[in-house]
Design an enzyme around this catalytic site. Structure first.
Site, PDB file in Angstrom:
ATOM      1  N   ASP A  17       0.754  -1.221  -0.140  1.00 35.01           N
ATOM      2  CA  ASP A  17      -0.114  -0.068  -0.191  1.00 35.01           C
ATOM      3  C   ASP A  17       0.859   1.306  -0.070  1.00 35.01           C
ATOM      4  O   ASP A  17       0.549   2.279   0.614  1.00 35.01           O
ATOM      5  CB  ASP A  17      -0.956   0.066   1.133  1.00 35.01           C
ATOM      6  N   ASP A  55      -4.499  -0.900  -2.155  1.00 30.45           N
ATOM      7  CA  ASP A  55      -5.913  -0.641  -1.474  1.00 30.45           C
ATOM      8  C   ASP A  55      -6.811  -0.210  -2.624  1.00 30.45           C
ATOM      9  O   ASP A  55      -6.333   0.694  -3.099  1.00 30.45           O
ATOM     10  CB  ASP A  55      -5.626   0.331  -0.270  1.00 30.45           C
ATOM     11  N   HIS A  57     -10.452   0.540  -3.335  1.00 26.81           N
ATOM     12  CA  HIS A  57     -11.900   0.553  -3.051  1.00 26.81           C
ATOM     13  C   HIS A  57     -12.785   1.155  -3.900  1.00 26.81           C
ATOM     14  O   HIS A  57     -12.687   2.107  -4.462  1.00 26.81           O
ATOM     15  CB  HIS A  57     -12.177   1.355  -1.605  1.00 26.81           C
ATOM     16  N   HIS A  61     -17.211   2.874  -0.222  1.00 28.97           N
ATOM     17  CA  HIS A  61     -17.034   1.738   0.516  1.00 28.97           C
ATOM     18  C   HIS A  61     -17.305   1.670   1.964  1.00 28.97           C
ATOM     19  O   HIS A  61     -17.486   2.900   2.584  1.00 28.97           O
ATOM     20  CB  HIS A  61     -15.435   1.467   0.282  1.00 28.97           C
ATOM     21  N   HIS A  90     -10.708   6.988   0.861  1.00 29.25           N
ATOM     22  CA  HIS A  90      -9.160   6.970   0.561  1.00 29.25           C
ATOM     23  C   HIS A  90      -9.104   5.850  -0.692  1.00 29.25           C
ATOM     24  O   HIS A  90      -9.953   4.805  -0.765  1.00 29.25           O
ATOM     25  CB  HIS A  90      -8.281   6.624   1.556  1.00 29.25           C
ATOM     26  N   LYS A 115      -6.941  -5.134  -3.116  1.00 31.00           N
ATOM     27  CA  LYS A 115      -7.805  -5.650  -1.933  1.00 31.00           C
ATOM     28  C   LYS A 115      -8.692  -4.461  -1.768  1.00 31.00           C
ATOM     29  O   LYS A 115      -8.522  -3.431  -1.895  1.00 31.00           O
ATOM     30  CB  LYS A 115      -6.738  -6.169  -0.903  1.00 31.00           C
ATOM     31  N   CYS A 160      -2.356  -2.259   7.688  1.00 33.66           N
ATOM     32  CA  CYS A 160      -2.253  -3.415   6.605  1.00 33.66           C
ATOM     33  C   CYS A 160      -0.940  -4.109   6.658  1.00 33.66           C
ATOM     34  O   CYS A 160      -1.112  -5.295   6.281  1.00 33.66           O
ATOM     35  CB  CYS A 160      -2.244  -2.426   5.329  1.00 33.66           C
TER      36      CYS A 160
HETATM   37  C1  VGL Z   1      -4.868   0.900   5.482  1.00 30.31           C
HETATM   38  C2  VGL Z   1      -6.733   1.793   6.638  1.00 30.31           C
HETATM   39  C3  VGL Z   1      -7.370   1.841   5.568  1.00 30.31           C
HETATM   40  C4  VGL Z   1      -3.599   0.549   5.270  1.00 30.31           C
HETATM   41  C5  VGL Z   1      -6.026   0.687   4.142  1.00 30.31           C
HETATM   42  O1  VGL Z   1      -2.906   0.349   4.089  1.00 30.31           O
HETATM   43  O2  VGL Z   1      -3.038   0.439   6.425  1.00 30.31           O
HETATM   44  N1  VGL Z   1      -5.276   1.457   6.582  1.00 30.31           N
HETATM   45  N2  VGL Z   1      -7.002   1.211   4.606  1.00 30.31           N
HETATM   46 ZN    ZN Z   2      -8.296   1.100   2.751  1.00 29.53          ZN
END
Ligand code: VGL
Ligand code: ZN
Length: 214
Positions: A17, A55, A57, A61, A90, A115, A160
């Site tokens: 991510d 990430d 979405h 979401h 995000h 994901k 994550c």
């Molecule tokens: C993440 C919060 C929401 C991460 C992803 O990549 O750690 N944190 N979505």
């Molecule tokens: Zn996320």
């Protein structure tokens, strides 16, 4: 410390991510998130197998506070699969915020696993979604490739990266987190909790200079 064979066919680097929204200036900025990029690029070159997680979405979401009336980012709510922390919007699919950081330089990465694509289910882990039932397919990919050792770097260490490391252990991989190539969000004691949970699960926590290519 024994040399670690990062060029082994049985070893992979999972880059988690490193996306614009998690970089200072993004929608869910991780402090210092941009600082790890040169180190991740350097580490990447010492691995034969590199995989990125992204990430990804859909708009609206379930993990977005804006999807729940009266709720705010970082509130906790109950979803059918359990407790869910709410986030600012995000990493919406196909936006600049969801793109990998432009300075990430991993031309030999073999797979980008996306994901959090199900509108109703979050997925911190690159392996399994938050319902703890839906697989992303990454376990199968690693197993079919004969990979048994997964080094992890990226954002956010206390979300994550941690959940990916715990799931890697759960399915029996050797899991190693390179701490100086990660940054955390650190809300409500999440960083201390993450370090403890990873240690208890047998995740190895190292620094990048512990890696001497074998
Ligand atoms: C993440 C919060 C929401 C991460 C992803 O990549 O750690 N944190 N979505
Ligand atoms: Zn996320």
């Amino acid at each position: 410390m024994t040399p670690m064979d990062t060029k082994a066919t049985t070893t992979a680097l999972l880059v988690i991510d490193i996306q614009n929204d998690f970089i200072p200036g993004g929608q869910l900025a991780v402090p210092g998130g941009d600082e790890i990029v040169p180190l991740v690029n350097r580490l990447g070159r010492s691995f034969l197998n590199v995989v990125c997680a992204q990430d990804w979405h859909p708009a609206g979401h379930a993990s977005f506070a804006s999807s729940h009336e009266g709720k705010h980012p970082f509130d906790l709510i109950q979803l059918p699969y359990g407790e869910q922390k709410l986030w600012p919007e995000h990493c919406v699919q196909d936006t600049q915020g969801a793109a990998l950081h432009p300075d990430l330089d991993l031309p030999h990465a073999q797979l980008i696993i996306r994901k959090g694509c199900n509108p109703a289910i979050d997925s911190y882990s690159a392996f399994m979604e938050a319902d703890r039932l839906t697989q992303t397919g990454l376990t199968g990919y690693f197993k079919e490739r004969g990979i048994d050792t997964v080094y992890m770097v990226g954002l956010a260490l206390d979300f994550c990266v941690m959940y990916s490391a715990l799931d890697a252990r759960m399915v029996g991989f050797n899991a190693i987190v390179v701490l100086d190539a990660c940054r955390g969000i650190d809300i409500d004691g999440s960083m201390d909790a993450a370090m403890r949970r990873m240690q208890e699960a047998g995740v190895r926590l190292i620094q990048s200079n512990d890696i001497t290519s074998g």
